[in-house]
Write an enzyme that holds these catalytic residues in place. Structure first.
Site, PDB file in Angstrom:
ATOM      1  N   ARG A 163      85.575  40.849   0.325  1.00  0.00           N
ATOM      2  CA  ARG A 163      85.395  41.791   1.379  1.00  0.00           C
ATOM      3  C   ARG A 163      86.455  41.697   2.666  1.00  0.00           C
ATOM      4  NH1 ARG A 163      83.300  44.269  -1.848  1.00  0.00           N
ATOM      5  NH2 ARG A 163      80.784  44.856  -1.975  1.00  0.00           N
ATOM      6  N   GLU A 164      87.156  42.510   2.905  1.00  0.00           N
ATOM      7  CA  GLU A 164      88.293  42.406   3.753  1.00  0.00           C
ATOM      8  C   GLU A 164      87.372  43.050   5.263  1.00  0.00           C
ATOM      9  OE1 GLU A 164      92.497  42.674   1.779  1.00  0.00           O
ATOM     10  OE2 GLU A 164      91.822  44.478   3.036  1.00  0.00           O
ATOM     11  N   ARG A 189      92.175  55.502  25.193  1.00  0.00           N
ATOM     12  CA  ARG A 189      92.075  54.580  23.694  1.00  0.00           C
ATOM     13  C   ARG A 189      92.938  55.183  22.934  1.00  0.00           C
ATOM     14  NH1 ARG A 189      89.585  49.926  25.359  1.00  0.00           N
ATOM     15  NH2 ARG A 189      87.629  50.715  26.471  1.00  0.00           N
ATOM     16  N   ALA A 228      83.218  47.930  30.216  1.00  0.00           N
ATOM     17  CA  ALA A 228      83.050  47.310  29.217  1.00  0.00           C
ATOM     18  C   ALA A 228      84.187  46.020  29.191  1.00  0.00           C
ATOM     19  CB  ALA A 228      82.829  47.928  27.976  1.00  0.00           C
ATOM     20  N   LEU A 249      85.818  42.500  26.626  1.00  0.00           N
ATOM     21  CA  LEU A 249      85.735  41.682  25.403  1.00  0.00           C
ATOM     22  C   LEU A 249      85.169  40.310  26.114  1.00  0.00           C
ATOM     23  CD1 LEU A 249      89.408  41.785  23.943  1.00  0.00           C
ATOM     24  CD2 LEU A 249      87.303  42.676  22.836  1.00  0.00           C
ATOM     25  N   GLU A 288      83.771  42.533  34.476  1.00  0.00           N
ATOM     26  CA  GLU A 288      84.252  43.697  33.817  1.00  0.00           C
ATOM     27  C   GLU A 288      83.639  45.008  34.867  1.00  0.00           C
ATOM     28  OE1 GLU A 288      86.482  44.290  31.653  1.00  0.00           O
ATOM     29  OE2 GLU A 288      86.158  42.344  30.580  1.00  0.00           O
ATOM     30  N   GLU A 296      86.710  46.896  36.629  1.00  0.00           N
ATOM     31  CA  GLU A 296      86.896  48.110  36.275  1.00  0.00           C
ATOM     32  C   GLU A 296      86.327  49.287  37.363  1.00  0.00           C
ATOM     33  OE1 GLU A 296      85.741  49.177  32.370  1.00  0.00           O
ATOM     34  OE2 GLU A 296      87.268  47.828  31.483  1.00  0.00           O
ATOM     35  N   PRO A 341      79.294  47.608  11.410  1.00  0.00           N
ATOM     36  CA  PRO A 341      79.066  46.319  10.346  1.00  0.00           C
ATOM     37  C   PRO A 341      79.530  46.348   9.154  1.00  0.00           C
ATOM     38  CG  PRO A 341      77.159  47.718  10.765  1.00  0.00           C
ATOM     39  CD  PRO A 341      78.247  48.494  11.720  1.00  0.00           C
ATOM     40  N   GLY A 342      79.952  47.536   8.652  1.00  0.00           N
ATOM     41  CA  GLY A 342      80.833  47.555   7.399  1.00  0.00           C
ATOM     42  C   GLY A 342      82.013  47.189   7.310  1.00  0.00           C
ATOM     43  N   GLU A 394      82.038  42.869  14.992  1.00  0.00           N
ATOM     44  CA  GLU A 394      81.910  43.020  16.590  1.00  0.00           C
ATOM     45  C   GLU A 394      80.500  43.435  16.868  1.00  0.00           C
ATOM     46  OE1 GLU A 394      83.828  45.662  20.368  1.00  0.00           O
ATOM     47  OE2 GLU A 394      84.020  46.358  18.265  1.00  0.00           O
ATOM     48  N   GLU A 454      93.833  50.468  32.459  1.00  0.00           N
ATOM     49  CA  GLU A 454      92.859  50.498  33.357  1.00  0.00           C
ATOM     50  C   GLU A 454      93.340  50.903  34.738  1.00  0.00           C
ATOM     51  OE1 GLU A 454      91.296  46.825  33.688  1.00  0.00           O
ATOM     52  OE2 GLU A 454      90.246  46.975  31.799  1.00  0.00           O
TER      53      GLU A 454
END
Length: 213
Positions: free
Chosen positions: A41-42, A68, A80, A82, A97, A101, A119-120, A124, A149
């Site tokens: 699984r990668e 984005r 938002a 990380l 954040e 922002e 999730p596949g 994250e 930003e």
């Protein structure tokens, strides 16, 4: 039996780093699925993130417009960022954040909901906070923004209108979609579903997988 996601990792027989990136890595695990056999699984090993649904006294949601590059689009999003500071409480990262922002601080914080983005294909995990009782940061104390930003447009949009924008296919950022609908549902329940800022979050990644090889 109650319905609840359950952490239950399968044995990893081997791990290879396919690509080491600036923010996240692409890893290849050889996983023992028991009766289903051993598979490769990668997926992307991601530090996780936080997002903030900011609600003012007029029941308006703060949205920021940000470019984005992977999707080649300007998206309307909640503030938002990380979770890339080891050991930092998620709410502290969310407050940072919001400050960086949106030039805002909030006095009231709650956990709105948690989710996985993809999730596949990656691990994250995102925690969405609800921030209320907000006030503007004085001009002399504001963060100097750069890159995507820089010069971000902000807009206060009524919560009900935000729901219509999501359902009408006008807003695509996942934290905006999940957060707006969660806030609408939580409000309908009198905010009884909100959790404390230190509510358990077992799905948050605590260290890069490459450091665990």
């Amino acid at each position: 039996m109650s319905i609840s996601d359950e952490l239950d990792p399968r044995p990893i027989l081997g791990r290879k780093v396919v690509h080491k990136g600036y923010v996240f890595d692409l890893v290849d695990d050889r996983v023992d699925l028991g009766k289903a056999g051993v598979v490769h699984r990668e997926y992307i090993d991601h530090p996780g993130a936080v997002a903030v649904i900011v609600l003012n006294n007029d029941d308006e949601v703060l949205l920021v417009r940000q470019y984005r590059h992977p999707v080649r689009a300007f998206l309307w999003e909640p503030p938002a960022g990380l979770l890339d500071i080891a050991g930092e409480p998620a709410q502290i990262g969310a407050a940072r954040e919001l400050y960086e922002e949106a030039d805002l601080r909030a006095r009231t914080w709650s956990v709105l909901t948690d989710y996985f983005t993809t999730p596949g294909g990656n691990n994250e995990a995102i925690r969405i906070f609800l921030a209320r009782d907000v006030e503007e940061v004085p001009v002399g104390e504001r963060h100097e923004r750069e890159h995507e930003e820089l010069d971000m447009e902000t807009r206060w949009v009524p919560l009900g209108e935000c729901v219509d924008l999501v359902l009408g296919g006008h807003i695509h950022n996942p934290s905006a979609v999940v957060g707006i609908l969660a806030a609408h549902a939580a409000k309908a329940k009198g905010w009884d579903t909100l959790r404390s800022v230190d509510a358990p979050w077992p799905y948050r990644r605590t260290a890069p997988l490459t450091s665990q090889v």
